[in-house]
Design a protein around this motif. Structure first.
Motif, mmCIF file in Angstrom:
data_model
loop_
_atom_site.group_PDB
_atom_site.id
_atom_site.type_symbol
_atom_site.label_atom_id
_atom_site.label_comp_id
_atom_site.label_asym_id
_atom_site.label_seq_id
_atom_site.Cartn_x
_atom_site.Cartn_y
_atom_site.Cartn_z
ATOM 1 N N GLY A 95 -3.938 -1.118 5.200
ATOM 2 C CA GLY A 95 -3.963 0.326 5.017
ATOM 3 C C GLY A 95 -3.171 0.769 3.811
ATOM 4 N N MET A 96 -2.056 0.101 3.542
ATOM 5 C CA MET A 96 -1.261 0.416 2.357
ATOM 6 C C MET A 96 -2.061 0.197 1.078
ATOM 7 N N ARG A 97 -2.855 -0.838 1.059
ATOM 8 C CA ARG A 97 -3.679 -1.104 -0.127
ATOM 9 C C ARG A 97 -4.655 0.034 -0.378
ATOM 10 N N ASP A 98 -5.260 0.547 0.684
ATOM 11 C CA ASP A 98 -6.158 1.697 0.537
ATOM 12 C C ASP A 98 -5.391 2.919 0.055
ATOM 13 N N ASN A 99 -4.196 3.142 0.608
ATOM 14 C CA ASN A 99 -3.408 4.306 0.214
ATOM 15 C C ASN A 99 -2.980 4.227 -1.246
ATOM 16 N N GLU A 100 -2.661 3.041 -1.707
ATOM 17 C CA GLU A 100 -2.272 2.877 -3.103
ATOM 18 C C GLU A 100 -3.411 3.268 -4.035
ATOM 19 N N ALA A 101 -4.625 2.891 -3.672
ATOM 20 C CA ALA A 101 -5.784 3.229 -4.498
ATOM 21 C C ALA A 101 -6.040 4.737 -4.497
ATOM 22 N N VAL A 102 -5.889 5.377 -3.347
ATOM 23 C CA VAL A 102 -6.094 6.828 -3.270
ATOM 24 C C VAL A 102 -5.015 7.563 -4.051
ATOM 25 N N ALA A 103 -3.758 7.125 -3.904
ATOM 26 C CA ALA A 103 -2.640 7.802 -4.561
ATOM 27 C C ALA A 103 -2.768 7.789 -6.077
ATOM 28 N N ALA A 104 -3.406 6.767 -6.620
ATOM 29 C CA ALA A 104 -3.586 6.679 -8.072
ATOM 30 C C ALA A 104 -4.434 7.825 -8.606
ATOM 31 N N ARG A 105 -5.170 8.490 -7.723
ATOM 32 C CA ARG A 105 -6.029 9.600 -8.135
ATOM 33 C C ARG A 105 -5.459 10.959 -7.711
ATOM 34 N N MET A 106 -4.230 10.973 -7.215
ATOM 35 C CA MET A 106 -3.637 12.213 -6.729
ATOM 36 C C MET A 106 -2.698 12.820 -7.766
ATOM 37 N N LYS A 107 -2.809 14.090 -7.951
ATOM 38 C CA LYS A 107 -2.022 14.805 -8.945
ATOM 39 C C LYS A 107 -0.556 14.893 -8.518
ATOM 40 N N ASP A 108 0.328 14.551 -9.437
ATOM 41 C CA ASP A 108 1.775 14.709 -9.240
ATOM 42 C C ASP A 108 2.276 14.013 -7.982
ATOM 43 N N THR A 109 1.705 12.866 -7.677
ATOM 44 C CA THR A 109 2.074 12.133 -6.467
ATOM 45 C C THR A 109 2.373 10.686 -6.809
ATOM 46 N N LEU A 110 3.511 10.206 -6.342
ATOM 47 C CA LEU A 110 3.910 8.820 -6.529
ATOM 48 C C LEU A 110 3.967 8.139 -5.174
ATOM 49 N N TYR A 111 3.198 7.084 -5.006
ATOM 50 C CA TYR A 111 3.141 6.352 -3.734
ATOM 51 C C TYR A 111 4.048 5.133 -3.824
ATOM 52 N N TYR A 112 4.889 4.957 -2.801
ATOM 53 C CA TYR A 112 5.910 3.905 -2.816
ATOM 54 C C TYR A 112 5.801 3.089 -1.534
ATOM 55 N N PRO A 113 5.035 1.972 -1.550
ATOM 56 C CA PRO A 113 4.948 1.108 -0.368
ATOM 57 C C PRO A 113 6.116 0.124 -0.340
ATOM 58 N N TYR A 114 6.694 -0.050 0.834
ATOM 59 C CA TYR A 114 7.811 -0.992 0.962
ATOM 60 C C TYR A 114 7.632 -1.784 2.247
ATOM 61 N N VAL A 115 7.628 -3.116 2.117
ATOM 62 C CA VAL A 115 7.549 -4.018 3.268
ATOM 63 C C VAL A 115 8.831 -4.843 3.297
ATOM 64 N N GLU A 116 9.568 -4.724 4.365
ATOM 65 C CA GLU A 116 10.855 -5.403 4.474
ATOM 66 C C GLU A 116 10.663 -6.915 4.413
ATOM 67 N N PRO A 117 11.293 -7.613 3.465
ATOM 68 C CA PRO A 117 11.099 -9.061 3.343
ATOM 69 C C PRO A 117 11.910 -9.864 4.351
ATOM 70 N N ARG A 118 12.966 -9.274 4.863
ATOM 71 C CA ARG A 118 13.797 -9.919 5.888
ATOM 72 C C ARG A 118 14.441 -8.828 6.722
ATOM 73 N N VAL A 119 14.852 -9.162 7.909
ATOM 74 C CA VAL A 119 15.405 -8.170 8.833
ATOM 75 C C VAL A 119 16.631 -7.497 8.209
ATOM 76 N N GLY A 120 16.611 -6.180 8.189
ATOM 77 C CA GLY A 120 17.734 -5.403 7.679
ATOM 78 C C GLY A 120 17.683 -5.095 6.198
ATOM 79 N N ALA A 121 16.746 -5.706 5.458
ATOM 80 C CA ALA A 121 16.710 -5.498 4.004
ATOM 81 C C ALA A 121 16.396 -4.053 3.633
#
Length: 488
Positions: free
Chosen positions: A77-103
């Protein structure tokens, strides 16, 4: 983008920061960038303040039942959101997936430190309310939560509805006026002018944007060893599932939604749970498929008398009527309970009659008693139950009718009803893509009498709680191919 006020509530008492660098939308349950009230609210603030919108979609590693199955569905779903956000005005999409517990600890607070206001998703279930409440106390800036869960706002009624009939009748009186206010289908389109420089560079360095290659999920260390299923997550897959349902199964839904062979179920539940598609988009697509203009349709519904019946009030085809009863009445009934009852996940929240009759029969002899491990590994004497469990483990889904039988048998084959409830919660939330949802607890506790009535004759173990058997299920459903597919 004027979001109805009853869908918005404040999570803290802090003020808006007029000199903030951006508006922060912390996306946690409505994981989409279309037809989303929370997004609309955040964009309205962004426009009013003249600052960009920063959308944070983050994924922890240590939530209960975290697994490769759930992670991959969200990352797709994040991949789809990243593609949509690239076409949105004045919007920056920031996906973050924790690489380890607590990071990821501290990320939300760090972003909130430069935000004018924070907007989030109001979801009444799982760990999300506790997480948001804890973050709200540390933000130092206004934090709003927006309800985008269903067609009917959770705050529109203070009443806890105890039956589908009472809730259906209430919706028939009150729902139509709510539907004149809908989220924007495709908001904020245009060339993006949201510079990444609005975010403190130290944040990018400490919490780098996620690599959204689903293959990377295999490198994460999950406590639960649950493999990803075949279902693909994301808004694009959700819309494909919706259109496939409308074109090929809606016409059969009324009569064949419980069929196992080429059944007519929608398949939308996981996408609704993760917010990859919203109830309003599903509703409007259904009306479009029926050839019904929405505004005249809603005006007619305002004038239609409530009768509480499952059929006839919507004025649509039998398949559409039956689907809306499941997707609106039954689905949003669970959100009503979870939003009003903090004990929604507790055995003690059962109706008093169910608690009494189950207590009366708690010491009845059980012909079979199985452990959690037995159930988990489909080691019972019942081939129908074992097949249903294997379907859940392998695919993350279970046939809807068999899910009811699955729950009833666990009640019958455990030492105490409380043990049965704990086992069902564990198995459902560990494996089901649509688990950890208000409707997970609606379905599980329906097994024990929630939203149901007392039945007769009174039976051992069940008492007055509704009884189901594998034998009657096999007479009702053609399970030949199903047992062949999941029978071993």
């Amino acid at each position: 983008m004027n979001v109805p006020s009853r869908r918005v509530r404040r999570a803290n008492e802090d003020s808006m920061r007029r000199d903030g660098r951006y508006v922060l939308y912390w996306m946690t349950s409505q994981r989409r960038l279309t037809s989303n009230f929370a997004l609309d609210r955040a964009l309205a603030h962004s426009k009013d303040l003249g600052v960009p919108l920063l959308v944070l979609e983050a994924l922890r590693l240590d939530y209960t039942w975290a697994s490769a199955r759930l992670h991959r569905f969200v990352v797709e779903g994040m991949r789809d959101n990243e593609a949509v956000a690239a076409r949105m005005k004045d919007t920056l999409y920031y996906p973050y997936v924790e690489p380890r517990v607590g990071a990821g600890k501290g990320l939300v607070e760090a972003l909130a430190a430069r935000a004018a206001i924070v907007v989030g998703d109001d979801f009444p279930c799982f760990f999300l309310p506790r997480m948001q409440a804890a973050a709200a106390s540390r933000m130092g800036v206004a934090f709003e939560l927006v309800d985008g869960n269903g067609l009917y706002p959770m705050a529109a009624s203070d009443r806890v509805f105890t039956t589908a009939h009472s809730f259906r009748r209430h919706l028939q009186k009150t729902l139509a006026p709510e539907l004149f206010e809908r989220p924007v289908a495709e908001p904020g389109r245009g060339r993006s002018k949201a510079p990444s420089a609005c975010v403190d560079p130290s944040i990018w360095k400490r919490w780098p944007r996620a690599d959204l290659d689903p293959a990377g999920i295999a490198l994460l260390d999950f406590e639960n060893d649950v493999a990803a299923g075949a279902a693909t997550g994301g808004a694009r897959a959700a819309r494909e599932t919706l259109q496939n349902f409308l074109q090929h199964r809606l016409g059969r839904y009324s009569d064949e939604r419980n069929a196992v062979e080429d059944g007519a179920a929608s398949g939308l539940s996981p996408y609704l749970h993760f917010g990859h598609i919203g109830a309003h988009e599903v509703f409007e697509a259904l009306l479009d498929h029926e050839g019904v203009p929405i505004e005249p349709f809603l005006e007619a519904r305002v004038a239609t008398k409530a009768h509480g019946s499952r059929e006839g009030w919507w004025g649509l085809s039998p398949g559409a009527e039956a689907f809306l009863d499941e997707a609106v009445t039954w689905r949003e009934l669970g959100y009503n309970f979870a939003s009003k009852r903090p004990d929604y996940a507790s055995y003690d929240a059962l109706p008093s009659w169910a608690l009494a009759t189950l207590a009366d029969h708690a010491r009845d002899p059980r012909q079979h008693v199985y452990s959690l491990a037995d159930f988990d590994n489909a080691r019972t004497h019942d081939r129908v139950w074992n097949a249903a469990q294997r379907e859940l483990v392998r695919s993350g889904r279970m046939h809807n009718y068999l899910r009811m039988l699955w729950g009833k048998k666990v009640l019958e084959w455990t030492r105490h009803p409380r043990d049965a409830a704990a086992i069902l919660i564990e198995l459902n939330n560990r494996y089901a893509l649509d688990g950890r949802n208000p409707n997970s607890y609606s379905g599980i506790y329906w097994v024990f009498g929630r939203y149901d009535r007392a039945w007769g004759p009174e039976r051992p173990i069940f008492g007055k709680v509704r009884y189901m058997s594998s034998e009657s299920t096999m007479r009702k459903l053609d399970l030949t191919s199903y047992l062949k597919a999941y029978g071993s």
